[in-house]
Design an enzyme around this catalytic site. Structure first.
Site, PDB file in Angstrom:
ATOM      1  CB  SER A  79      28.733 138.127 -72.858  1.00 32.50           C
ATOM      2  OG  SER A  79      28.379 138.657 -74.198  1.00 32.50           O
TER       3      SER A  79
ATOM      4  CB  CYS B 276      30.588 144.264 -71.887  1.00 35.42           C
ATOM      5  SG  CYS B 276      31.537 143.485 -73.189  1.00 35.42           S
TER       6      CYS B 276
ATOM      7  CD  GLU C 125      37.090 139.907 -71.211  1.00 35.60           C
ATOM      8  OE1 GLU C 125      38.680 140.018 -71.447  1.00 35.60           O
ATOM      9  OE2 GLU C 125      36.741 139.048 -71.801  1.00 35.60           O
TER      10      GLU C 125
ATOM     11  CG  ASN D 291      33.360 145.763 -77.976  1.00 34.00           C
ATOM     12  OD1 ASN D 291      33.036 146.502 -76.710  1.00 34.00           O
ATOM     13  ND2 ASN D 291      32.857 144.626 -77.739  1.00 34.00           N
TER      14      ASN D 291
ATOM     15  CB  SER E  63      26.628 136.961 -78.475  1.00 35.63           C
ATOM     16  OG  SER E  63      27.220 137.773 -79.646  1.00 35.63           O
TER      17      SER E  63
ATOM     18  CG  ASP F 156      31.855 144.892 -99.700  1.00 39.48           C
ATOM     19  OD1 ASP F 156      32.551 146.056 -99.709  1.00 39.48           O
ATOM     20  OD2 ASP F 156      30.906 144.891-100.351  1.00 39.48           O
TER      21      ASP F 156
ATOM     22  CB  THR G  48      33.379 143.538 -83.025  1.00 40.69           C
ATOM     23  OG1 THR G  48      33.731 142.209 -82.798  1.00 40.69           O
ATOM     24  CG2 THR G  48      32.379 143.306 -84.444  1.00 40.69           C
TER      25      THR G  48
ATOM     26  CG  HIS H 216      27.493 146.699 -74.385  1.00 37.61           C
ATOM     27  ND1 HIS H 216      28.885 147.335 -74.256  1.00 37.61           N
ATOM     28  CD2 HIS H 216      27.642 145.490 -75.027  1.00 37.61           C
ATOM     29  CE1 HIS H 216      29.749 146.157 -74.741  1.00 37.61           C
ATOM     30  NE2 HIS H 216      29.162 145.355 -75.007  1.00 37.61           N
TER      31      HIS H 216
ATOM     32  CE  LYS I 250      22.500 143.306 -85.658  1.00 36.14           C
ATOM     33  NZ  LYS I 250      21.513 142.789 -86.854  1.00 36.14           N
TER      34      LYS I 250
HETATM   35  N1  CAA Z   1      27.685 145.299 -97.511  1.00 32.80           N
HETATM   36  C1  CAA Z   1      27.006 145.999 -96.292  1.00 32.80           C
HETATM   37  N2  CAA Z   1      26.450 145.330 -95.343  1.00 32.80           N
HETATM   38  C2  CAA Z   1      27.180 143.903 -95.227  1.00 32.80           C
HETATM   39  C3  CAA Z   1      27.885 143.438 -96.160  1.00 32.80           C
HETATM   40  C4  CAA Z   1      28.122 144.251 -97.430  1.00 32.80           C
HETATM   41  N3  CAA Z   1      28.821 143.783 -98.381  1.00 32.80           N
HETATM   42  N4  CAA Z   1      28.024 141.826 -96.009  1.00 32.80           N
HETATM   43  C5  CAA Z   1      27.347 141.953 -94.588  1.00 32.80           C
HETATM   44  N5  CAA Z   1      26.669 142.957 -94.495  1.00 32.80           N
HETATM   45  C6  CAA Z   1      25.957 143.134 -93.033  1.00 32.80           C
HETATM   46  C7  CAA Z   1      25.137 141.986 -92.810  1.00 32.80           C
HETATM   47  O1  CAA Z   1      23.961 141.979 -93.433  1.00 32.80           O
HETATM   48  C8  CAA Z   1      24.875 141.985 -91.242  1.00 32.80           C
HETATM   49  O2  CAA Z   1      24.159 143.127 -91.091  1.00 32.80           O
HETATM   50  P1  CAA Z   1      22.663 142.689 -90.445  1.00 32.80           P
HETATM   51  O3  CAA Z   1      22.816 142.211 -88.816  1.00 32.80           O
HETATM   52  O4  CAA Z   1      21.786 144.178 -90.183  1.00 32.80           O
HETATM   53  O5  CAA Z   1      21.880 141.800 -91.092  1.00 32.80           O
HETATM   54  C9  CAA Z   1      26.341 142.626 -90.925  1.00 32.80           C
HETATM   55  O6  CAA Z   1      26.863 143.175 -92.022  1.00 32.80           O
HETATM   56  C10 CAA Z   1      27.075 141.658 -90.493  1.00 32.80           C
HETATM   57  O7  CAA Z   1      27.317 140.515 -91.138  1.00 32.80           O
HETATM   58  P2  CAA Z   1      27.043 139.084 -90.534  1.00 32.80           P
HETATM   59  O8  CAA Z   1      26.130 138.955 -89.466  1.00 32.80           O
HETATM   60  O9  CAA Z   1      27.058 138.071 -91.807  1.00 32.80           O
HETATM   61  O10 CAA Z   1      28.632 139.184 -89.847  1.00 32.80           O
HETATM   62  P3  CAA Z   1      29.421 137.912 -89.136  1.00 32.80           P
HETATM   63  O11 CAA Z   1      28.449 136.775 -88.635  1.00 32.80           O
HETATM   64  O12 CAA Z   1      30.568 137.709 -89.845  1.00 32.80           O
HETATM   65  O13 CAA Z   1      30.004 138.728 -87.637  1.00 32.80           O
HETATM   66  C11 CAA Z   1      29.381 139.495 -85.458  1.00 32.80           C
HETATM   67  C12 CAA Z   1      29.306 139.603 -86.855  1.00 32.80           C
HETATM   68  C13 CAA Z   1      28.736 138.049 -85.114  1.00 32.80           C
HETATM   69  C14 CAA Z   1      28.960 140.563 -84.854  1.00 32.80           C
HETATM   70  C15 CAA Z   1      31.103 139.069 -85.224  1.00 32.80           C
HETATM   71  O14 CAA Z   1      31.726 140.326 -85.514  1.00 32.80           O
HETATM   72  C16 CAA Z   1      31.042 138.774 -83.807  1.00 32.80           C
HETATM   73  O15 CAA Z   1      31.135 137.670 -83.457  1.00 32.80           O
HETATM   74  N6  CAA Z   1      31.639 139.677 -82.733  1.00 32.80           N
HETATM   75  C17 CAA Z   1      32.006 139.408 -81.598  1.00 32.80           C
HETATM   76  C18 CAA Z   1      30.648 139.218 -80.651  1.00 32.80           C
HETATM   77  C19 CAA Z   1      29.691 140.516 -80.478  1.00 32.80           C
HETATM   78  O16 CAA Z   1      30.171 141.431 -80.757  1.00 32.80           O
HETATM   79  N7  CAA Z   1      28.461 140.242 -80.380  1.00 32.80           N
HETATM   80  C20 CAA Z   1      27.603 141.317 -79.907  1.00 32.80           C
HETATM   81  C21 CAA Z   1      26.528 140.919 -78.971  1.00 32.80           C
HETATM   82  S1  CAA Z   1      27.369 140.397 -77.468  1.00 32.80           S
HETATM   83  C22 CAA Z   1      27.935 141.840 -76.429  1.00 32.80           C
HETATM   84  O17 CAA Z   1      27.292 142.919 -77.018  1.00 32.80           O
HETATM   85  C23 CAA Z   1      29.021 141.618 -75.383  1.00 32.80           C
HETATM   86  C24 CAA Z   1      30.313 142.042 -76.375  1.00 32.80           C
HETATM   87  O18 CAA Z   1      30.706 143.301 -76.138  1.00 32.80           O
HETATM   88  C25 CAA Z   1      30.886 141.077 -76.732  1.00 32.80           C
END
Ligand code: CAA
Length: 410
Positions: A329, A117, A85, A296, A210, A33, A160, A242, A251
Site C-alpha cells: 500500500s 507489504c 512495516e 495477513n 485499498s 455472521d 484481516t 499478495h 479478485k
Molecule cells: N456471507 C458471505 N459473504 C459475506 C457475508 C455473509 N454473511 N457478508 C458479507 N460478505 C462478503 C461481502 O459480499 C464481501 O465480498 P465481495 O468483496 O466479494 O463482495 C466480503 O464478504 C467482505 O465484505 P465487506 O466488503 O462488506 O467487508 P468490510 O468492508 O467490512 O471489510 C475489508 C473488508 C475492506 C477488506 C476490511 O477487512 C479491511 O479494511 N481490511 C484491511 C485492508 C485490506 O486488507 N486491504 C486489501 C487491499 S490493500 C493490501 O493488500 C495491503 C495490505 O496488506 C493491507
C-alpha cells in the site's frame, strides 16, 4: 542480464506466533455472521503475536530454519535484508538485531526495507541485482519478511490481521525458484489506502479503496512486465498474489483474466464466470491454505503462498512457469514470472510448517483482547515473562531496560 542466468530462491522457511484466533469465534464476539469472514473474506484463523514475540524474534526463527533446513553455511551470507512495516525502532533496523542473533559474518551488508507489504519483494529484487552485478562474489543473500498486522479491536480490518515471518536465501543456481529478471514489471503511485502514522501501533486503512488500488497496481505492473498479453495465463501453472485476505487473490485473478478477455466478468455471464472459476481453482486456490490459517503477514504473505505451493507440489510442478505479484500500500508493486526449479521436489518436505501450525494454541476472544492490550504497553515494560503468555521454549523479547531492547532464548 540474460534470461538464462538462474538467480532466485534457494531456501525458504516460515515462523510465526504460538497462538491464533479462530475467525468464527471473532465473528460471534463481534456480532457478525461467521460466513462473512470465512466465505466473504476466505479466512479461517489469524496468528496473534504475544508481547514477547516481535518482528525480530519471528525473523530470527525463520532465518535460522532456512539456513539449517537447506544446509547453508551462515558465512556464505553477504547481504541480509529484512522487509517490514513493523519496525521496533525509528532508527535502528530490525536487520541488525537479526544479523547478531543469527551469528552472521560481520562482512555483510545489512539493512531494513519498508514499503508496507512490498518491503520483502524490494529486498528480493535488490538482492538479485546484487548477485547479477557480480558484487556478491559467489555469496548468498538472506531476505526476511517479518510483520505483525494490527488494525485494532472491533475495526473492519480486524479479521484481516495475522503475524509471521518468511525467510528466503537468494542465490545463483537456486534449488526452489528461478526468477526471470527480464520479466519483472514495477509500478508506483502515491495513494492513501493504508498507512500507519508514527504515533500509532495500529494501521489505518481505507478498505474498499485499498482493494481498488491493489487491482490497479496489478494491472499496471503486469503490463510493465509482459505487455498486453492476452494469452499469458494459459502458459502458467500457478498465479501467486499478495494475500491480505484470501478473497483478494480471487479478485486479483479475475482482474488478470478480464485483461486477457478484454471484458468485465460477472456472475450473470455463465461462460466467462465458469472460466474464471476453473482458472482460479487450478492456478490459485490450492496455494492459499496457509494464508487462510495464518492471516495477513503483510510483506511475507506472497511468499507464504509460495511456501504452500512448494510444500504441496514442488516436485509435480518442477520446470513449470508461475507468476508472482507483490503489492504494498501507499503504493508500490511488482509482477514477475518465475520457474519452479528442477530439484524443488527434493526439498518440499523441509519447508512445510504444518507441525508448527498444529502446535499453536487457540485463544479465547478474552485472552486475545488481553494480549492486544498488553502489546500496547510492551515497549515500556522492563521484564516481560514469556510464560505469562503461554510461551515455553524459543527466542523472546523480554523488555526494554535502559532504553535498550533485550532478547533472550528461554
Ligand atoms: N456471507 C458471505 N459473504 C459475506 C457475508 C455473509 N454473511 N457478508 C458479507 N460478505 C462478503 C461481502 O459480499 C464481501 O465480498 P465481495 O468483496 O466479494 O463482495 C466480503 O464478504 C467482505 O465484505 P465487506 O466488503 O462488506 O467487508 P468490510 O468492508 O467490512 O471489510 C475489508 C473488508 C475492506 C477488506 C476490511 O477487512 C479491511 O479494511 N481490511 C484491511 C485492508 C485490506 O486488507 N486491504 C486489501 C487491499 S490493500 C493490501 O493488500 C495491503 C495490505 O496488506 C493491507
Amino acid at each position: 542480464m540474460k534470461d538464462t542466468i538462474p538467480v532466485g530462491i534457494d531456501a525458504l522457511a516460515f515462523s510465526g506466533p504460538a497462538a491464533y484466533v479462530d475467525l468464527a469465534d471473532l465473528a460471534t464476539a463481534r456480532g457478525v455472521d461467521p460466513a462473512k469472514f470465512t466465505k466473504g473474506l476466505g479466512q479461517h484463523r489469524m496468528a496473534i503475536a504475544s508481547p514477547c514475540e516481535d518482528t525480530v524474534t519471528m525473523a530470527v526463527e525463520a532465518g535460522a530454519r532456512a539456513i539449517e533446513a537447506f544446509g547453508i553455511d551462515p558465512a556464505e551470507i553477504g547481504t541480509l535484508i529484512v522487509g517490514t512495516e513493523t519496525g521496533v525502532d525509528h532508527s535502528k533496523p530490525v536487520a541488525v538485531y537479526v544479523h547478531d542473533l543469527l551469528g552472521l559474518n560481520e562482512r555483510c551488508r545489512t539493512f531494513e526495507t519498508k514499503h508496507a507489504c512490498y518491503g520483502a519483494m524490494a529486498g528480493l529484487t535488490s538482492s538479485m541485482d546484487w548477485i547479477a552485478s557480480g558484487r556478491a562474489r559467489g555469496r548468498k543473500a538472506l531476505v526476511i519478511a517479518s510483520d505483525i498486522a494490527n488494525y485494532g479491536l472491533g475495526t473492519p480490518g480486524e479479521p484481516t490481521q495475522g503475524a509471521g515471518a518468511v525467510a528466503m536465501v537468494v542465490s545463483e543456481q537456486p534449488r526452489l525458484l528461478e526468477i526471470q529478471p527480464a520479466s519483472i514489471g514495477d509500478y508506483t503511485r502515491q495513494v492513501m489506502d493504508f498507512w500507519r502514522p508514527l504515533y500509532s501501533k495500529y494501521a489505518l486503512a481505507d478498505g474498499q479503496y485499498s482493494i481498488q488500488c491493489y487491482l490497479d497496481a496489478l494491472a499496471s505492473a503486469r503490463e510493465d512486465a509482459v505487455g498486453a498479453r492476452p494469452d499469458l495465463l494459459g502458459g502458467l501453472q500457478a498465479c501467486l498474489y499478495h494475500v491480505p485476505f484470501v478473497k483478494m487473490a480471487f479478485k486479483a485473478h479475475q482482474r488478470e483474466l478480464e485483461m486477457e478477455l478484454g471484458q468485465a466478468i460477472s456472475k450473470d455471464e455463465a461462460e466467462p464466470w465458469q472460466r474464471l472459476q476453473d482458472s482460479y481453482a487450478r492456478r490459485c486456490a490450492p496455494w492459499l491454505t496457509l494464508n487462510a490459517e495464518i492471516g495477513n503477514i503483510y510483506t511475507g504473505s506472497l511468499f507464504l503462498s509460495l511456501i504452500d505451493l512448494l510444500r504441496k507440489a514442488g516436485g509435480q510442478l518442477a520446470g513449470e512457469r508461475i507468476s508472482l505479484f507483490s503489492y504494498g500500500s501507499g503504493c508500490g508493486a511488482t509482477y514477475c514470472l518465475a520457474t519452479i526449479a528442477a530439484q524443488a521436489g527434493e526439498w518440499q518436505g523441509r519447508i512445510d510448517p504444518a507441525a508448527e501450525l498444529e502446535a499453536r494454541r487457540r485463544l479465547s476472544i478474552e485472552e486475545y483482547e488481553n494480549m492486544v492490550r498488553a502489546g500496547e504497553q510492551a515497549d515500556r515494560q522492563q521484564n516481560l515473562a514469556p510464560a505469562d503468555f503461554g510461551l515455553s521454549g524459543g527466542l523472546y523479547y523480554t523488555g526494554t531496560r535502559d532504553d535498550r531492547r533485550h532478547y533472550e532464548r528461554i
